[in-house]
Design an enzyme around this catalytic site. Structure first.
Site, PDB file in Angstrom:
ATOM      1  N   SER A 150       0.822  -1.205   0.000  1.00  0.00           N
ATOM      2  CA  SER A 150       0.000   0.000   0.000  1.00  0.00           C
ATOM      3  C   SER A 150       0.859   1.259   0.000  1.00  0.00           C
ATOM      4  O   SER A 150       1.637   1.480  -0.906  1.00  0.00           O
ATOM      5  CB  SER A 150      -0.970  -0.043   1.190  1.00  0.00           C
ATOM      6  OG  SER A 150      -1.889   1.015   1.105  1.00  0.00           O
ATOM      7  N   ASP A 303      -2.720   6.184  -3.925  1.00  0.00           N
ATOM      8  CA  ASP A 303      -1.525   5.515  -3.389  1.00  0.00           C
ATOM      9  C   ASP A 303      -1.037   4.449  -4.372  1.00  0.00           C
ATOM     10  O   ASP A 303      -1.687   4.205  -5.393  1.00  0.00           O
ATOM     11  CB  ASP A 303      -1.810   4.963  -1.991  1.00  0.00           C
ATOM     12  CG  ASP A 303      -2.817   3.832  -1.977  1.00  0.00           C
ATOM     13  OD1 ASP A 303      -3.533   3.650  -2.986  1.00  0.00           O
ATOM     14  OD2 ASP A 303      -2.921   3.127  -0.960  1.00  0.00           O
ATOM     15  N   ASP A 305      -1.039   1.226  -4.784  1.00  0.00           N
ATOM     16  CA  ASP A 305      -1.889   0.145  -5.295  1.00  0.00           C
ATOM     17  C   ASP A 305      -3.306   0.628  -5.613  1.00  0.00           C
ATOM     18  O   ASP A 305      -4.193  -0.170  -5.901  1.00  0.00           O
ATOM     19  CB  ASP A 305      -1.916  -1.053  -4.337  1.00  0.00           C
ATOM     20  CG  ASP A 305      -2.581  -0.756  -3.000  1.00  0.00           C
ATOM     21  OD1 ASP A 305      -2.400   0.365  -2.497  1.00  0.00           O
ATOM     22  OD2 ASP A 305      -3.260  -1.639  -2.451  1.00  0.00           O
ATOM     23  N   ASP A 307      -5.887   1.850  -4.041  1.00  0.00           N
ATOM     24  CA  ASP A 307      -7.117   1.554  -3.307  1.00  0.00           C
ATOM     25  C   ASP A 307      -7.540   2.744  -2.444  1.00  0.00           C
ATOM     26  O   ASP A 307      -8.655   2.780  -1.949  1.00  0.00           O
ATOM     27  CB  ASP A 307      -6.999   0.267  -2.472  1.00  0.00           C
ATOM     28  CG  ASP A 307      -5.916   0.314  -1.406  1.00  0.00           C
ATOM     29  OD1 ASP A 307      -5.146   1.286  -1.359  1.00  0.00           O
ATOM     30  OD2 ASP A 307      -5.834  -0.647  -0.611  1.00  0.00           O
TER      31      ASP A 307
END
Length: 577
Positions: A150, A303, A305, A307
């Site tokens: 993340s 961010d 990734d 999400d």
């Protein structure tokens, strides 16, 4: 300093076991340097599944992210799947983000699954986490893995494991997977030899299906058509968002998108930021600079990734201000419920979800609109679990958590910055179409429901001693809770680990309905709330503070906001952290 016997035994196991020479050389070098602190942290335990699966610093060691910890986790997950679905053709999906080694760890994961006779749908290139969740559901998979850490610093990587519903594992399956991983006592039990025919590449076809289904969720296409030239600045912060967010905005109908070029290339070193975290103002420096240059209506940043998303809007003094996760989440829920109401889509069967540490402003909005709301433990997997339990019974509109993660519609079972970016832009167009900025919409929401102000205080405690310090802090608060916070008596104590709520006025105890979790909540007579919890993914203890007051007029915002800021300081002083 000497190494503990257990740690030394694990180190010797790695030095003498079936590990590659490069790994053994790395360990030996640390031994030669007598780097006992580093060795202890790398070997004192096995990496465990927390709220986000595996996450840790990359390097050699049982407490590090490497080929062997990734392989062991995958072998354990494969064993669990083969036991849970005997005789079935088991399919899994694998994706990875832009972090260093994410593609390599994804390949290792595919190798191990395939070697265990499991069919792997493998994203040929980096993709956002929410698309993995979508793929699991769409392709009829029993599980999936996302290789990501993340928003953690570049030294980290991680492994998010998902179940058949597209959500991260919850009880009892999370424990069953952990048990299977723990049973693997020797690296020789891990099957690393890929069986090529079990690996199938996927990518663009699934992208288009995902984008089409997101676009079909749009509630205010007419407002977008009129406000399509809305000026949007977007940064993927060197992550996966670049693959889908611009396309999603284009499909929604937005025609004036500016991508921050310096941050548009995926890069696991995140060269333009200290932390690739849209919660940090520093990470949005370049996006804000671009926004000022073109006089943008909206700034979006995702961010690595993709999400989670952070946003900035212009206030009434013409300055760009960053909204926190509670503000954005509240605005989104308020917009969605308002737009659904205007379209006559609210039937009484809809619901929203938030976590217990997310602003109660969302609760106030849902109550006022007569829409069912649910509170869950921290971690989006719990929101996903409610969605799965209610699938086909009630209609999920949206939900989220204060840490910048939101979801609109039920296409996935995780926070989704792709759909969130599209809807934040739609929301901005909706209010602009009514002659209002998003900042004015925020103030109007506060006038209607009250000004809620939240702050998160994180204390980092690294390594083995840090974990012990955090445990001691939680025990102190559990056994000796403060009597007052910010000048207001604590009237309710919620201990989610014991599963008990205590009314401190009457002493009456009632059972909490949520699963057990190491969280304490103090609620004062004036409605202030403090939640204390150790992080499941980072070496931190977190304190979430929420206070609120009436906002009579827009002109009063600064004064009331300052008053609430001072109140938060007083509350935190009383906690002595």
């Amino acid at each position: 300093m000497q190494l503990e016997q257990g740690t030394l035994a694990t180190i010797n196991e790695w030095l003498n076991g079936n590990y590659d020479q490069k790994t053994k050389d790395e360990i030996q070098e640390l031994l030669n340097k007598e780097a006992y602190t580093d060795l202890t942290d790398a070997f004192y335990r096995n990496l465990e599944f927390g709220t986000g699966g595996l996450r840790g610093i990359m390097g050699a060691g049982s407490n590090r992210i490497n080929k062997y910890t990734i392989g062991t986790a995958t072998q354990g997950l494969a064993n669990y799947l083969n036991q849970k679905y005997p005789g079935e053709k088991i399919k899994v999906a694998i994706a990875h983000d832009s972090r260093n080694n994410s593609d390599y760890f994804a390949k290792i994961t595919a190798d191990v699954f395939s070697a265990n006779g499991i069919h792997v749908y493998f994203f040929a290139a980096l993709r956002p986490t929410p698309e993995l969740s979508f793929a699991i559901r769409q392709l009829g998979c029993k599980s999936g893995v996302m290789l990501t850490a993340s928003h953690n610093p570049k030294e980290y990587n991680g492994y998010k494991a998902y179940g058949a519903d597209g959500g991260q594992f919850t009880s009892p399956d999370d424990q069953l997977v952990m048990d299977e991983v723990a049973k693997i006592k020797n690296i020789d039990a891990v099957k690393f030899e890929r069986i090529e025919q079990h690996v199938e590449l996927i990518g663009e076809d699934l992208d288009q299906l995902y984008l089409d289904k997101i676009t079909a969720l749009s509630v205010s296409p007419e407002a977008i058509a009129r406000q399509h030239a809305l000026k949007i600045v977007y940064s993927p912060i060197h992550g996966t968002g670049i693959t889908l967010v611009p396309k999603a905005l284009e499909q929604f109908g937005f025609t004036n998108l500016t991508v921050v070029e310096e941050q548009s290339q995926p890069d696991g070193n995140f060269p333009t930021v200290v932390y690739p975290n849209p919660e940090e103002k520093e990470a949005l420096t370049l996006a804000l600079k671009k926004a000022k240059e073109i006089d943008a209506d909206l700034v979006l940043a995702t961010d690595p990734d993709a999400d989670r998303v952070g946003i900035a809007v212009k206030n009434n003094d013409g300055e760009f201000v960053l909204l926190n996760g509670n503000q954005t989440g509240s605005l989104l829920i308020n917009y969605l419920l308002t737009a659904w109401q205007e379209k006559g889509k609210l039937t009484g069967n809809e619901y929203i979800v938030k976590t217990i540490v997310t602003s109660n402003l969302i609760e106030a909005i849902a109550k006022a609109k007569d829409v069912t709301y649910y509170n869950t433990l921290t971690g989006f997997k719990w929101i996903g679990q409610i969605m799965t339990n209610l699938e086909g019974k009630q209609t999920f509109i949206g939900g989220g958590e204060e840490s910048y993660g939101y979801l609109i519609g039920d296409l996935v079972r995780d926070k989704d910055a792709v759909v969130s970016c599209a809807f934040i832009a739609e929301m901005t167009a909706f209010y602009k179409d009514k002659g209002s900025s998003l900042y004015d919409a925020l103030l109007n929401m506060y006038i209607t429901y009250g000004l809620y102000k939240e702050e998160l205080v994180s204390i980092t405690k690294k390594g083995k001693t840090g974990a012990e310090d955090i445990k001691a802090m939680m025990e102190k608060f559990r056994n000796n809770p403060p009597a007052t916070l910010g000048g207001s008596k604590i009237e309710t104590l919620k201990d989610y680990e014991l599963g008990i709520q205590t009314d401190l006025k009457t002493g009456i105890k009632t059972e909490l309905e949520l699963p057990k979790s190491d969280v304490l909540q103090f609620i004062t007579e004036d409605g202030s709330i403090v939640s204390a919890r150790p992080s499941g993914t980072e070496p931190k203890i977190k304190f979430y503070c929420s206070v609120n007051a009436k906002l009579p007029h827009k002109e009063d915002f600064k004064a009331v906001d300052t008053h609430l800021g001072n109140k938060i300081k007083a509350v935190m002083n009383d906690l002595e952290v």
